[in-house]
Structure formats: C-alpha cells, structure tokens
Design a protein around this motif. Structure first.
Motif, PDB file in Angstrom:
ATOM      1  N   ALA A  12       0.854  -1.192   0.000  1.00  0.00           N
ATOM      2  CA  ALA A  12       0.000   0.000   0.000  1.00  0.00           C
ATOM      3  C   ALA A  12       0.884   1.234   0.000  1.00  0.00           C
ATOM      4  N   ILE A  13       0.623   2.157  -0.905  1.00  0.00           N
ATOM      5  CA  ILE A  13       1.440   3.357  -1.038  1.00  0.00           C
ATOM      6  C   ILE A  13       0.537   4.532  -1.360  1.00  0.00           C
ATOM      7  N   GLU A  14       0.993   5.717  -1.032  1.00  0.00           N
ATOM      8  CA  GLU A  14       0.203   6.920  -1.283  1.00  0.00           C
ATOM      9  C   GLU A  14       0.227   7.284  -2.766  1.00  0.00           C
ATOM     10  N   ASP A  15      -0.891   7.791  -3.246  1.00  0.00           N
ATOM     11  CA  ASP A  15      -0.994   8.283  -4.621  1.00  0.00           C
ATOM     12  C   ASP A  15      -0.574   9.748  -4.618  1.00  0.00           C
ATOM     13  N   LEU A  16       0.738   9.968  -4.554  1.00  0.00           N
ATOM     14  CA  LEU A  16       1.274  11.309  -4.363  1.00  0.00           C
ATOM     15  C   LEU A  16       1.391  12.055  -5.680  1.00  0.00           C
ATOM     16  N   ASP A  17       1.189  13.375  -5.609  1.00  0.00           N
ATOM     17  CA  ASP A  17       1.420  14.263  -6.737  1.00  0.00           C
ATOM     18  C   ASP A  17       1.699  15.652  -6.165  1.00  0.00           C
ATOM     19  N   PHE A  18       2.958  16.075  -6.215  1.00  0.00           N
ATOM     20  CA  PHE A  18       3.351  17.337  -5.601  1.00  0.00           C
ATOM     21  C   PHE A  18       3.422  18.475  -6.617  1.00  0.00           C
ATOM     22  N   GLN A  19       2.801  18.330  -7.788  1.00  0.00           N
ATOM     23  CA  GLN A  19       2.931  19.378  -8.790  1.00  0.00           C
ATOM     24  C   GLN A  19       2.331  20.699  -8.309  1.00  0.00           C
ATOM     25  N   ALA A  20       1.264  20.632  -7.515  1.00  0.00           N
ATOM     26  CA  ALA A  20       0.625  21.850  -7.021  1.00  0.00           C
ATOM     27  C   ALA A  20       1.144  22.261  -5.652  1.00  0.00           C
ATOM     28  N   GLU A  21       2.126  21.539  -5.113  1.00  0.00           N
ATOM     29  CA  GLU A  21       2.576  21.797  -3.752  1.00  0.00           C
ATOM     30  C   GLU A  21       3.955  22.449  -3.691  1.00  0.00           C
ATOM     31  N   LYS A  22       4.593  22.693  -4.826  1.00  0.00           N
ATOM     32  CA  LYS A  22       5.970  23.157  -4.810  1.00  0.00           C
ATOM     33  C   LYS A  22       6.092  24.672  -4.969  1.00  0.00           C
ATOM     34  N   ALA A  33      -3.126   1.789  -4.088  1.00  0.00           N
ATOM     35  CA  ALA A  33      -2.872   3.220  -3.935  1.00  0.00           C
ATOM     36  C   ALA A  33      -3.975   3.842  -3.098  1.00  0.00           C
ATOM     37  N   VAL A  34      -3.596   4.706  -2.169  1.00  0.00           N
ATOM     38  CA  VAL A  34      -4.549   5.342  -1.271  1.00  0.00           C
ATOM     39  C   VAL A  34      -4.398   6.849  -1.366  1.00  0.00           C
ATOM     40  N   ASP A  35      -5.434   7.543  -0.921  1.00  0.00           N
ATOM     41  CA  ASP A  35      -5.409   8.995  -0.862  1.00  0.00           C
ATOM     42  C   ASP A  35      -4.417   9.437   0.223  1.00  0.00           C
ATOM     43  N   PRO A  36      -3.492  10.356  -0.079  1.00  0.00           N
ATOM     44  CA  PRO A  36      -2.487  10.737   0.922  1.00  0.00           C
ATOM     45  C   PRO A  36      -2.971  11.739   1.969  1.00  0.00           C
ATOM     46  N   ALA A  37      -4.239  12.102   1.942  1.00  0.00           N
ATOM     47  CA  ALA A  37      -4.724  13.154   2.836  1.00  0.00           C
ATOM     48  C   ALA A  37      -4.617  12.728   4.303  1.00  0.00           C
ATOM     49  N   TYR A  38      -3.937  13.535   5.091  1.00  0.00           N
ATOM     50  CA  TYR A  38      -3.876  13.424   6.554  1.00  0.00           C
ATOM     51  C   TYR A  38      -3.188  12.153   7.054  1.00  0.00           C
ATOM     52  N   THR A  39      -2.526  11.382   6.216  1.00  0.00           N
ATOM     53  CA  THR A  39      -1.919  10.135   6.693  1.00  0.00           C
ATOM     54  C   THR A  39      -0.793  10.407   7.686  1.00  0.00           C
ATOM     55  N   SER A  40       0.057  11.392   7.416  1.00  0.00           N
ATOM     56  CA  SER A  40       1.154  11.695   8.337  1.00  0.00           C
ATOM     57  C   SER A  40       0.626  12.283   9.640  1.00  0.00           C
ATOM     58  N   LYS A  41      -0.338  13.175   9.538  1.00  0.00           N
ATOM     59  CA  LYS A  41      -0.870  13.836  10.737  1.00  0.00           C
ATOM     60  C   LYS A  41      -1.616  12.847  11.617  1.00  0.00           C
ATOM     61  N   TRP A  42      -2.538  12.094  11.046  1.00  0.00           N
ATOM     62  CA  TRP A  42      -3.330  11.167  11.838  1.00  0.00           C
ATOM     63  C   TRP A  42      -2.518   9.964  12.290  1.00  0.00           C
ATOM     64  N   GLY A  43      -1.551   9.547  11.486  1.00  0.00           N
ATOM     65  CA  GLY A  43      -0.689   8.453  11.913  1.00  0.00           C
ATOM     66  C   GLY A  43       0.094   8.817  13.158  1.00  0.00           C
ATOM     67  N   ALA A  44       0.660  10.023  13.180  1.00  0.00           N
ATOM     68  CA  ALA A  44       1.389  10.463  14.364  1.00  0.00           C
ATOM     69  C   ALA A  44       0.454  10.659  15.555  1.00  0.00           C
ATOM     70  N   GLN A  45      -0.765  11.111  15.307  1.00  0.00           N
ATOM     71  CA  GLN A  45      -1.701  11.378  16.392  1.00  0.00           C
ATOM     72  C   GLN A  45      -2.201  10.105  17.057  1.00  0.00           C
ATOM     73  N   HIS A  46      -2.477   9.076  16.269  1.00  0.00           N
ATOM     74  CA  HIS A  46      -3.126   7.885  16.816  1.00  0.00           C
ATOM     75  C   HIS A  46      -2.186   6.695  17.005  1.00  0.00           C
ATOM     76  N   TRP A  47      -1.006   6.688  16.357  1.00  0.00           N
ATOM     77  CA  TRP A  47      -0.189   5.472  16.376  1.00  0.00           C
ATOM     78  C   TRP A  47       1.234   5.672  16.866  1.00  0.00           C
ATOM     79  N   GLN A  48       1.780   6.868  16.790  1.00  0.00           N
ATOM     80  CA  GLN A  48       3.189   7.034  17.138  1.00  0.00           C
ATOM     81  C   GLN A  48       3.453   6.751  18.614  1.00  0.00           C
ATOM     82  N   LYS A  49       2.659   7.320  19.502  1.00  0.00           N
ATOM     83  CA  LYS A  49       2.878   7.108  20.926  1.00  0.00           C
ATOM     84  C   LYS A  49       2.527   5.690  21.372  1.00  0.00           C
TER      85      LYS A  49
END
Length: 542
Positions: free
Chosen positions: A369-379, A419-435
């Motif tokens: 499973a990997i994120e469907d990333l596209d940073f063309q609008a983020e740079k 492929a999954v939507d990359p929205a909020y994966t880093s934020k929610w992963g750290a919030q619910h799973w890191q600790k």
C-alpha cells in the motif's frame, strides 16, 4: 470535521502497458559511428522541420495535413522513417499541450494564493488550512508586483492554449539555456555543441507486426546483428543490399532477452532507438514493445492476508506490515536511498531500495500500500512562502520515478499494489499510532506511524485505533468499542470466560451459578429484561 476534504477510495494499481530494455553497442568502428551521426543529423533536421509544421498548424491540424507532411518527408528519407518522424512529432506536441495545461493550473493556484494573502491585513495570522497576511509592508508590496507578473503570464498562456500554440525545444530547453552559462556548467563551446547535436538527432523507428523481425527500418536479428535502412540521400553509404547498413557489433539484451527474442522470432512489432551518451562516449540501443494489460486482482483479494504500508520520504521508505484487521506486526523497516549525484546514481539508489522492499513483500506473500502522491501543485513558493527547506524537501521526493519503477517491478513479481489517498496520513498516523507503538526499546518515528495509517486506509479501516466509548453505560448496546473486530469474527459476541468465584469483593469472581449464562444476568438488551414478570403471592403460613 466539516473543513476536511473527502478522502478518495483506495484502488489496485494496474500494471504497465509497455516494456523497454537497453543494451550497449560495443566495438563500433569509426565508420559505424560516422554513419550513425550522419543519419541521425539528417533525420533530426527533418524532425525539426516537421515539428515546426505541426506547431504552425495548431488546432487546425487534420489527417490531410498529416498525409501532406508525411509525403514531404518520404521524398527525403523513406516511408517508414517518415511515419516514425510524424508519430514522434504528434507525441511531442501532445506532451507540450499537457505541460501547458499543468502550467496554467500552477499559475492559477499561485494567483489565488497571492490574492488571498494580499486581501488580509499585514501580520494577520493564518490557520492550518489557510495562510495569513504577509509579515511586512515591504513584502506585501513585493507580492503585489509578483501577482501582476503571474497574472500576465497566465493571460498569455491561456491565449496560447486557446490558439493551439505550444513552445517546444528539440534537444531540451535546459541544454539550450546552458549555452548562455558555459562557465557555470564547466563546458567549452565545442563540448556544448556536441551535446546539442546528440540531443537533436533522430534515430528511432516504430515496429511493424508481420514484418521480418518486427521492424524493417532498424532490424535486429535473433543473433544480435543490427542493421538500419539508410535514407535516400545517404544510400551510397550502404554496405549491404537494399540500401542497408550493418553495424559491426552484436547486442544481447540481458534483461527480458527471452521475451524480446520470442517477439522478433514471431515477427511481432518491436520499436528501437539508438542514441549516443556523449559524456561516456558510448552508443546504446533501446528496444521497446507494448504488452497486454495485466489483470489486477480485486481489492478484497489484495487485502486477504494483510499488506505492507509504505510511506515515501525524501531519503527513505518507511514500511510496516499489517494484518487483515489493521494491526501492526513486528517492527517497522526503513529502506534508505541517497538522491545526490548523477541521475544514474539516483535511479540506482531508488531501484535498490525498491528491490529490498519487494523481496520482503514477496517472502510473506503480501500486497503493498502506497500513497498516490502528486506534488505538482505543492511546490510553489506562493503556497509555502519562505519555507525553502520544506519546498526543497518535497521537490526532492522521487515521486514520479519511484511510482514508475514500483509499478513495473510489482507487476513483474506478481505483487498487488494498492494506492490510497495521501490526505492526513502523516498527521493522523502520528496522532493515533506514534505514541502507542513507542516502547522503551523501539521509538516509533512519525514516518513509521504514517506507514501504519496508509496500510489501514488501504485495508478499509479507519486510521484511529478505537471508536469512542459507549455514551450511556458500560454495556455494548450502542456498538462494540473496537473497530478491529469484524462482525463475523470469532469471539466477538459470546459469553465471558468462566472464572471460578462469584463477582464480589469478598469472594473470587466466576463461582456463581450464572457466571457463564449471560441471559440470566440482568444486563441491558438481554432476554431477561423482556420476559413477563409477576410477583409471587406471600405464603399463607407466614
């Protein structure tokens, strides 16, 4: 939650539609290199002229103009060379149109961001979802000028698109601009000119099914002999019948060689391209062909045994294995790569990291499973402002290169990729799973927690670990507390395990007569509450 955008559903990525392999043309004689350069320069001049005609036609191009262009090229080359040139021209024009559309979208995003920030008071603080005002009046004034510049560029680009005008440089715009900065590039004028000529040569031919060895223009026999059909003005250079030139070299494709040999033996189409690497002083031959679409497995099948969630970063891949219920198994793994140096070095680093990841997935029979990333609008600097380090970070992520490599390699090994939507994966992963996943012996990173979030989203589970507790009391009438257990999971519903002793403080629990009978206990939602109840009369003897 109303401000969060809708998350797209995960999907199984289809396999590649084509294959390309390359081999070096070794032991070429001086005459061979001379002929290849002459043919490439001649066909490159024809390709430049054809591209100019195609760009001049714009949106008014039709089949009649295409036939006219091809007839003009046939007189100076051959029918097959003319077909390859016109097809390459069409592909290049279409690519320029797609790039033009992407450029318009980038300009529109920049104009919107600048207009929004300029409308706010100076030093106005922003939020997580919208930027604030600029820090000073000086910066505000500079951004007003920047807004006018981008608005003018947007207007010109939109007008070009509506008129069908594209701007294409054969040989590459970057190499063309290097001509004005030879000292910075540490090149002499002669070295630059050699690269420029090599980049503008045209030595590629499309395959033809049913023809001998799948290609009549550039022919490669099963034993590796390479020959090419010379254009009409250069036919006097032929060293074989029918205006053909045979190179004094043999090729043997180490990768997919059996597939290539099977195709040319059955006269199926194979396209070839010959190019020179000026820096190394080498010549290469690239063979390519289309393959039928790989039938992807259903999403439910890819989720059967769990999968591996992968978080893409600028210098490594963070991966964690998950079971079908979304629970992390074992320890996270990190597959690092170094993206400094030449393009070949970067590509090798990405390949090495992916190979280790895929071998791990193949060993356990798991999907990826990997994120469907596209940073063309983020740079854009309009969106991130002075955060130059962050802009360099996302610009350095090998998104397109890694995605192309991973799709082809997973298809070759038969590993499903989700492929999954990359929205909020880093934020929610750290919030619910890191600790929760951090122990005294292993500290879970933010990227490893994001890999867990990606895997859970691919499995169809919410990212958070548990639902809210029941709001009324400690019973289960409003639903089960955990989201890990499926409705049909064994042990989800049933009596509690029998533990000796009654449920009192003075006597151990589990010893009562009704310890294992849930219906006999007065709990909400049990049949005992809904049975007919009648008080017995008092005995007359009392």
């Amino acid at each position: 939650m109303g401000g969060l955008r809708e998350v797209a559903a995960p999907f199984v990525v289809p396999g590649p539609s084509g294959v390309a392999v390359r081999d070096r043309l070794k032991h070429l004689t001086a005459e061979d290199e001379k002929v290849l350069r002459l043919v490439g320069d001649h066909l490159g001049a024809l390709a430049s002229r054809d591209l100019k005609a195609r760009c001049a036609a714009g949106l008014d191009h039709d089949t009649d103009r295409w036939a006219e262009r091809k007839r003009a090229l046939t007189e100076e080359s051959s029918s097959r060379w003319a077909g390859s040139i016109t097809k390459a021209t069409h592909d290049q024009w279409a690519l320029a149109r797609r790039g033009q559309h992407a450029h318009i979208q980038s300009l529109e995003a920049g104009v919107r961001t600048l207009a929004h920030r300029l409308s706010l008071p100076v030093e106005e603080k922003g939020s997580k979802r919208a930027p604030g005002g600029y820090r000073s009046k000086r910066e505000w004034f500079a951004k007003t000028r920047r807004l006018h510049v981008l608005a003018d560029r947007l207007e010109v680009t939109r007008a070009d698109r509506e008129a069908g005008v594209v701007h294409v440089v054969r040989g590459g715009k970057r190499l063309l601009n290097t001509r004005h900065h030879l000292d910075a590039a540490q090149l002499t004028e002669q070295q630059w000119h050699t690269r420029w000529q090599a980049g503008r040569r045209f030595l590629q031919a499309d395959g033809e099914s049913g023809k001998r060895f799948g290609n009549e223009t550039i022919r490669v026999t099963p034993d590796g002999e390479v020959s090419l059909k010379l254009p009409a003005p250069l036919a006097h250079l032929a060293n074989a019948p029918h205006s053909r030139y045979v190179l004094a070299t043999r090729v043997a494709f180490a990768h997919r060689g059996e597939q290539w040999r099977d195709r040319i033996t059955h006269n199926r189409a194979v396209a070839y391209r010959i190019h020179e690497d000026v820096l190394r002083g080498r010549w290469y031959l690239t063979a390519s062909w289309t393959i039928p679409p790989v039938k992807t497995v259903p999403l439910a099948t890819a989720r059967t045994s769990g999968l591996i969630g992968v978080d893409t970063n600028a210098d490594h891949l963070a991966a964690w294995r998950l079971d079908p219920h979304g629970n992390p198994i074992g320890e996270p793994l990190r597959f690092g790569y170094d993206l400094t140096g030449t393009a070949a070095h970067r590509d090798a680093q990405v390949r090495h990291a992916l190979i280790r990841l895929l071998h791990w997935a193949k060993r356990h029979g798991l999907a990826i499973a990997i994120e469907d990333l596209d940073f063309q609008a983020e740079k854009t600097r309009e969106k991130h402002g002075r955060r130059k380090k962050f802009r360099r970070l996302i610009s350095g992520m090998p998104v397109s290169r890694l995605r192309a490599r991973l799709v082809s390699m997973t298809a070759e090994l038969g590993i499903p990729m989700v492929a999954v939507d990359p929205a909020y994966t880093s934020k929610w992963g750290a919030q619910h799973w890191q600790k929760p996943l951090t122990t005294s012996k292993c500290k879970t990173t933010r990227h490893a927690a994001a890999a867990v979030a990606i895997g859970r989203r691919a499995l169809g589970h919410p990212i958070r670990r548990r639902t809210a507790p029941p709001p009324h009391d400690r019973s289960d009438r409003v639903g089960h507390r955990t989201v890990q257990a499926e409705p049909g999971a064994s042990g989800r519903e049933g009596s509690r395990p029998r533990i000796p002793g009654p449920r009192t403080r003075s006597v151990r629990a589990g010893c009562g007569a009704n310890a294992g009978d849930q219906d006999a206990q007065h709990r909400s939602g049990r049949p005992a509450e809904h049975e007919f109840w009648q008080q017995d009369s008092l005995p007359l003897s009392l």
